[in-house]
Scaffold this motif. Structure first.
Motif, PDB file in Angstrom:
ATOM      1  N   GLY A  99       0.842  -1.186   0.000  1.00  0.00           N
ATOM      2  CA  GLY A  99       0.000   0.000   0.000  1.00  0.00           C
ATOM      3  C   GLY A  99       0.873   1.231   0.000  1.00  0.00           C
ATOM      4  O   GLY A  99       1.237   1.751  -1.054  1.00  0.00           O
ATOM      5  N   ALA A 100       1.234   1.720   1.195  1.00  0.00           N
ATOM      6  CA  ALA A 100       2.110   2.880   1.314  1.00  0.00           C
ATOM      7  C   ALA A 100       3.459   2.587   0.662  1.00  0.00           C
ATOM      8  O   ALA A 100       4.065   1.540   0.904  1.00  0.00           O
ATOM      9  N   LEU A 101       3.939   3.528  -0.158  1.00  0.00           N
ATOM     10  CA  LEU A 101       5.119   3.283  -0.976  1.00  0.00           C
ATOM     11  C   LEU A 101       6.390   3.173  -0.150  1.00  0.00           C
ATOM     12  O   LEU A 101       7.333   2.476  -0.536  1.00  0.00           O
ATOM     13  N   ARG A 102       6.438   3.846   0.996  1.00  0.00           N
ATOM     14  CA  ARG A 102       7.651   3.843   1.809  1.00  0.00           C
ATOM     15  C   ARG A 102       7.629   2.780   2.908  1.00  0.00           C
ATOM     16  O   ARG A 102       8.550   2.733   3.724  1.00  0.00           O
ATOM     17  N   ARG A 103       6.630   1.956   2.908  1.00  0.00           N
ATOM     18  CA  ARG A 103       6.513   0.935   3.954  1.00  0.00           C
ATOM     19  C   ARG A 103       7.117  -0.382   3.458  1.00  0.00           C
ATOM     20  O   ARG A 103       6.652  -0.965   2.482  1.00  0.00           O
ATOM     21  N   LEU A 104       8.146  -0.830   4.145  1.00  0.00           N
ATOM     22  CA  LEU A 104       8.764  -2.106   3.810  1.00  0.00           C
ATOM     23  C   LEU A 104       7.777  -3.230   4.113  1.00  0.00           C
ATOM     24  O   LEU A 104       7.176  -3.267   5.187  1.00  0.00           O
ATOM     25  N   PRO A 105       7.562  -4.168   3.168  1.00  0.00           N
ATOM     26  CA  PRO A 105       6.662  -5.301   3.443  1.00  0.00           C
ATOM     27  C   PRO A 105       7.067  -6.024   4.720  1.00  0.00           C
ATOM     28  O   PRO A 105       8.258  -6.196   5.003  1.00  0.00           O
ATOM     29  N   ARG A 106       6.088  -6.463   5.489  1.00  0.00           N
ATOM     30  CA  ARG A 106       6.334  -7.125   6.765  1.00  0.00           C
ATOM     31  C   ARG A 106       6.339  -8.644   6.602  1.00  0.00           C
ATOM     32  O   ARG A 106       5.800  -9.183   5.647  1.00  0.00           O
ATOM     33  N   GLN A 107       6.935  -9.297   7.574  1.00  0.00           N
ATOM     34  CA  GLN A 107       6.898 -10.759   7.618  1.00  0.00           C
ATOM     35  C   GLN A 107       5.697 -11.194   8.445  1.00  0.00           C
ATOM     36  O   GLN A 107       5.611 -10.877   9.634  1.00  0.00           O
ATOM     37  N   TRP A 108       4.767 -11.885   7.822  1.00  0.00           N
ATOM     38  CA  TRP A 108       3.578 -12.352   8.508  1.00  0.00           C
ATOM     39  C   TRP A 108       3.508 -13.878   8.618  1.00  0.00           C
ATOM     40  O   TRP A 108       2.970 -14.412   9.568  1.00  0.00           O
ATOM     41  N   ALA A 109       3.989 -14.564   7.603  1.00  0.00           N
ATOM     42  CA  ALA A 109       3.946 -16.025   7.636  1.00  0.00           C
ATOM     43  C   ALA A 109       4.729 -16.538   8.851  1.00  0.00           C
ATOM     44  O   ALA A 109       5.736 -15.932   9.229  1.00  0.00           O
ATOM     45  N   PRO A 110       4.244 -17.606   9.489  1.00  0.00           N
ATOM     46  CA  PRO A 110       3.173 -18.497   9.060  1.00  0.00           C
ATOM     47  C   PRO A 110       1.751 -18.033   9.398  1.00  0.00           C
ATOM     48  O   PRO A 110       0.802 -18.776   9.133  1.00  0.00           O
ATOM     49  N   TYR A 111       1.590 -16.873   9.988  1.00  0.00           N
ATOM     50  CA  TYR A 111       0.242 -16.355  10.217  1.00  0.00           C
ATOM     51  C   TYR A 111      -0.376 -16.010   8.861  1.00  0.00           C
ATOM     52  O   TYR A 111       0.322 -15.567   7.941  1.00  0.00           O
ATOM     53  N   HIS A 112      -1.686 -16.195   8.742  1.00  0.00           N
ATOM     54  CA  HIS A 112      -2.365 -16.004   7.458  1.00  0.00           C
ATOM     55  C   HIS A 112      -3.322 -14.819   7.528  1.00  0.00           C
ATOM     56  O   HIS A 112      -4.311 -14.855   8.266  1.00  0.00           O
ATOM     57  N   LEU A 113      -3.013 -13.771   6.768  1.00  0.00           N
ATOM     58  CA  LEU A 113      -3.914 -12.618   6.628  1.00  0.00           C
ATOM     59  C   LEU A 113      -4.850 -12.885   5.452  1.00  0.00           C
ATOM     60  O   LEU A 113      -4.520 -12.647   4.290  1.00  0.00           O
ATOM     61  N   ARG A 114      -6.032 -13.364   5.741  1.00  0.00           N
ATOM     62  CA  ARG A 114      -6.923 -13.845   4.687  1.00  0.00           C
ATOM     63  C   ARG A 114      -7.436 -12.713   3.789  1.00  0.00           C
ATOM     64  O   ARG A 114      -7.488 -12.868   2.562  1.00  0.00           O
ATOM     65  N   LEU A 115      -7.809 -11.599   4.360  1.00  0.00           N
ATOM     66  CA  LEU A 115      -8.306 -10.492   3.552  1.00  0.00           C
ATOM     67  C   LEU A 115      -7.213  -9.963   2.622  1.00  0.00           C
ATOM     68  O   LEU A 115      -7.457  -9.706   1.439  1.00  0.00           O
ATOM     69  N   ASP A 116      -6.001  -9.826   3.128  1.00  0.00           N
ATOM     70  CA  ASP A 116      -4.905  -9.324   2.310  1.00  0.00           C
ATOM     71  C   ASP A 116      -4.637 -10.236   1.124  1.00  0.00           C
ATOM     72  O   ASP A 116      -4.382  -9.770   0.008  1.00  0.00           O
ATOM     73  N   TRP A 117      -4.679 -11.538   1.355  1.00  0.00           N
ATOM     74  CA  TRP A 117      -4.452 -12.477   0.263  1.00  0.00           C
ATOM     75  C   TRP A 117      -5.539 -12.356  -0.799  1.00  0.00           C
ATOM     76  O   TRP A 117      -5.258 -12.361  -1.996  1.00  0.00           O
ATOM     77  N   LEU A 118      -6.783 -12.233  -0.382  1.00  0.00           N
ATOM     78  CA  LEU A 118      -7.850 -12.146  -1.371  1.00  0.00           C
ATOM     79  C   LEU A 118      -7.840 -10.823  -2.120  1.00  0.00           C
ATOM     80  O   LEU A 118      -8.319 -10.745  -3.248  1.00  0.00           O
ATOM     81  N   MET A 119      -7.295  -9.788  -1.514  1.00  0.00           N
ATOM     82  CA  MET A 119      -7.147  -8.523  -2.235  1.00  0.00           C
ATOM     83  C   MET A 119      -6.190  -8.683  -3.419  1.00  0.00           C
ATOM     84  O   MET A 119      -6.330  -8.003  -4.437  1.00  0.00           O
ATOM     85  N   TRP A 120      -5.211  -9.568  -3.299  1.00  0.00           N
ATOM     86  CA  TRP A 120      -4.322  -9.862  -4.430  1.00  0.00           C
ATOM     87  C   TRP A 120      -5.101 -10.500  -5.573  1.00  0.00           C
ATOM     88  O   TRP A 120      -4.936 -10.127  -6.739  1.00  0.00           O
ATOM     89  N   PHE A 121      -5.974 -11.442  -5.239  1.00  0.00           N
ATOM     90  CA  PHE A 121      -6.807 -12.060  -6.267  1.00  0.00           C
ATOM     91  C   PHE A 121      -7.774 -11.045  -6.869  1.00  0.00           C
ATOM     92  O   PHE A 121      -8.075 -11.085  -8.068  1.00  0.00           O
ATOM     93  N   ALA A 122      -8.285 -10.129  -6.048  1.00  0.00           N
ATOM     94  CA  ALA A 122      -9.206  -9.110  -6.550  1.00  0.00           C
ATOM     95  C   ALA A 122      -8.542  -8.247  -7.608  1.00  0.00           C
ATOM     96  O   ALA A 122      -9.183  -7.834  -8.585  1.00  0.00           O
ATOM     97  N   ALA A 123      -7.256  -7.942  -7.431  1.00  0.00           N
ATOM     98  CA  ALA A 123      -6.545  -7.134  -8.413  1.00  0.00           C
ATOM     99  C   ALA A 123      -6.369  -7.878  -9.730  1.00  0.00           C
ATOM    100  O   ALA A 123      -6.309  -7.273 -10.804  1.00  0.00           O
ATOM    101  N   ILE A 124      -6.301  -9.200  -9.663  1.00  0.00           N
ATOM    102  CA  ILE A 124      -6.153 -10.010 -10.873  1.00  0.00           C
ATOM    103  C   ILE A 124      -7.474 -10.127 -11.612  1.00  0.00           C
ATOM    104  O   ILE A 124      -7.533 -10.035 -12.845  1.00  0.00           O
ATOM    105  N   SER A 125      -8.560 -10.343 -10.848  1.00  0.00           N
ATOM    106  CA  SER A 125      -9.866 -10.577 -11.476  1.00  0.00           C
ATOM    107  C   SER A 125     -10.984  -9.968 -10.634  1.00  0.00           C
ATOM    108  O   SER A 125     -11.257 -10.444  -9.530  1.00  0.00           O
ATOM    109  N   PRO A 126     -11.659  -8.945 -11.140  1.00  0.00           N
ATOM    110  CA  PRO A 126     -12.810  -8.375 -10.411  1.00  0.00           C
ATOM    111  C   PRO A 126     -13.909  -9.403 -10.160  1.00  0.00           C
ATOM    112  O   PRO A 126     -14.611  -9.323  -9.144  1.00  0.00           O
TER     113      PRO A 126
END
Length: 473
Positions: A369-396
């Motif tokens: 999101g924010a351009l200056r924010r370094l991606p965080r380490q979340w795994a093995p925890y699963h952020l379900r909404l964030d993952w589906l937002m990736w799919f949303a960008a691929i296919s509405p």
């Protein structure tokens, strides 16, 4: 019963069982923390509505008996508590039958969650956790030596995970065959991690070596799991090393860690080093031998469907062939995106939309999101909404069932929904309008990082969803 027991794998069993319990713990905690907004009674995709449309035999779950948010929370936290107890060694302090019942309880509880989780639980690692969790029922505890047959079933599962993933790549995107997929993948993967920028900027010849190494690890090495020692140990250790590389380069929930845990079914330290073995353990009871034999025959029978799928020219990824998620087929990233797109959600307090309207962005915990924010380490925890937002960008179309209900809850400042986000730009009162815009993201170059202190650069692609007010849904 020397043919049945493998005392030299006592350490492998310890790591298998404690590791599987640790992943169960993470999965139950994630379910407890995220379910109200996603599938709760007033969630985006409510469980009661889902249960009304599906029978028990299609989606086995204890929630067919009764559902409430309080009950779901109780199931999740009880599962987490029981998992933590197993991690601490509780299953080794009780009789064998009680240890088996403990593992069966964990499996039933998590199966009940997955089978009502709908789109939010449609990931391959959910089925993998359930398959491993069911296998743990038949691995015994410290009272007996590890059963050879169960260890072989674990190796067979690891083979299906690795070899299936390798086949789907070779049959899929041409960039896997010409060794160029990692020119893009570190940047376009679903949720980059803190080291992904650095992996992306590795020299291209090294990226080609990475891909070739991946093919070797997934298409050649898995056959070594069935070889005599120490070859099986070397093969399993190779898989562990490659999976740790993937852990460092991205966020894939518990997929990589489950694969690492499975590898311990083939690791016998005594075959390489002078390691002391476990003390003499009593012979397994006859009833346990019979149960393990029945389990093995059933697993070998159920392997027909995933093995047929792997041999098919139309191989499918991450598919369950039965509602109990037993003996599934796996695979990921048969195709690789060349560009990264992100859906950015914005809101405004203005009652009238004009060219001068000030829009404020919602910030997610894991997705870029924010351009200056370094991606965080979340795994093995699963952020379900964030993952589906990736799919949303691929296919509405993929986001159609859940994205608008999600936006509707942002317009109400729904507390459970806002807990899924990193930052709410409207803490005092909800926005009057929200909208979604589509951006193309790319990692900055080293020069851009030094100049702008930004990890990402983005370009507006266009409107994803127009401004909408609460009464327009």
């Amino acid at each position: 019963m020397g043919w049945f027991s493998a005392p030299e794998y006592w350490l492998g069993r310890l790591l298998l069982e404690r590791g599987a319990a640790a992943i169960y713990l993470i999965a139950f905690v994630a379910a407890a923390a995220q379910f109200r907004a996603l599938i709760g009674e007033h969630g985006i995709l409510p469980v009661p509505r889902f249960l009304a449309a599906h029978s028990f035999w299609r989606t086995p779950s204890v929630f067919h008996l009764r559902y409430s948010d309080r009950l779901f929370a109780a199931v999740s936290w009880f599962g987490a508590t029981l998992s933590a107890a197993v991690v601490a060694g509780a299953a080794d302090l009780v009789p064998l039958w009680a240890a088996m019942l403990t593992w069966l309880t964990l499996w039933v509880l998590y199966l009940s969650i997955v089978n009502v989780g709908q789109t939010w639980y449609s990931f391959g690692w959910e089925s993998l956790l359930l398959e491993i969790g069911f296998l743990m029922i038949f691995l015994g505890n410290d009272q007996i030596s590890p059963p050879v047959l169960t260890l072989w079933m674990a190796r067979l599962l690891l083979f299906r995970v690795e070899f299936g993933a390798g086949l789907i790549k070779m049959r899929g995107d041409p960039c896997w065959r010409d060794l160029t997929c990692l020119y893009y993948h570190h940047e376009t993967q679903p949720m980059p991690g803190p080291l992904s920028w650095f992996f992306h900027h590795l020299p291209k010849p090294l990226h080609r070596i990475e891909v070739a190494g991946n093919h070797f690890a997934q298409l050649i090495v898995p056959f070594g799991l069935f070889a005599p020692q120490p070859i099986a140990t070397v093969a399993a250790a190779t898989i562990v090393v490659t999976q740790l590389w993937l852990v460092a380069s991205g966020n894939f929930a518990w997929l990589n860690w489950m694969t690492i845990i499975l590898a311990f079914s083939a690791i016998d330290p005594s075959s390489l080093l002078p390691v002391s073995t476990a003390p003499a353990i009593a012979q397994p009871p006859v009833w346990f031998v019979v149960v393990v034999l029945v389990f093995t025959v059933a697993v070998l029978f159920l392997n027909y469907w995933p093995l047929r799928n792997m041999l098919s020219a139309r191989q499918r990824m991450n598919m369950s062939f039965n509602p109990f998620h037993l003996v599934n087929t796996y695979g990921a990233f048969g195709s690789i995106g060349r560009i990264r797109r992100e859906v950015v959600i914005e809101g405004t307090e203005s009652s009238t939309i004009t060219g001068q309207t000030v829009w404020k962005e919602y910030e997610f915990k894991g997705k870029p999101g924010a351009l200056r924010r370094l991606p965080r380490q979340w795994a093995p925890y699963h952020l379900r909404l964030d993952w589906l937002m990736w799919f949303a960008a691929i296919s509405p179309d993929y986001a159609q069932p859940w994205l608008r209900p999600f936006l509707q809850r942002l317009l109400r400042n729904d507390r459970s929904t806002l807990r899924l986000l990193r930052h709410n730009p409207f803490p005092a009162s909800p926005p009057l309008y929200v909208r979604a815009r589509l951006y193309q993201y790319r990692f900055t170059t080293a020069a851009e990082l030094r100049r702008d202190r930004a990890w990402w650069h983005r370009t507006l692609v266009g409107e994803y969803l127009p401004p909408m007010a609460l009464g327009e849904f």
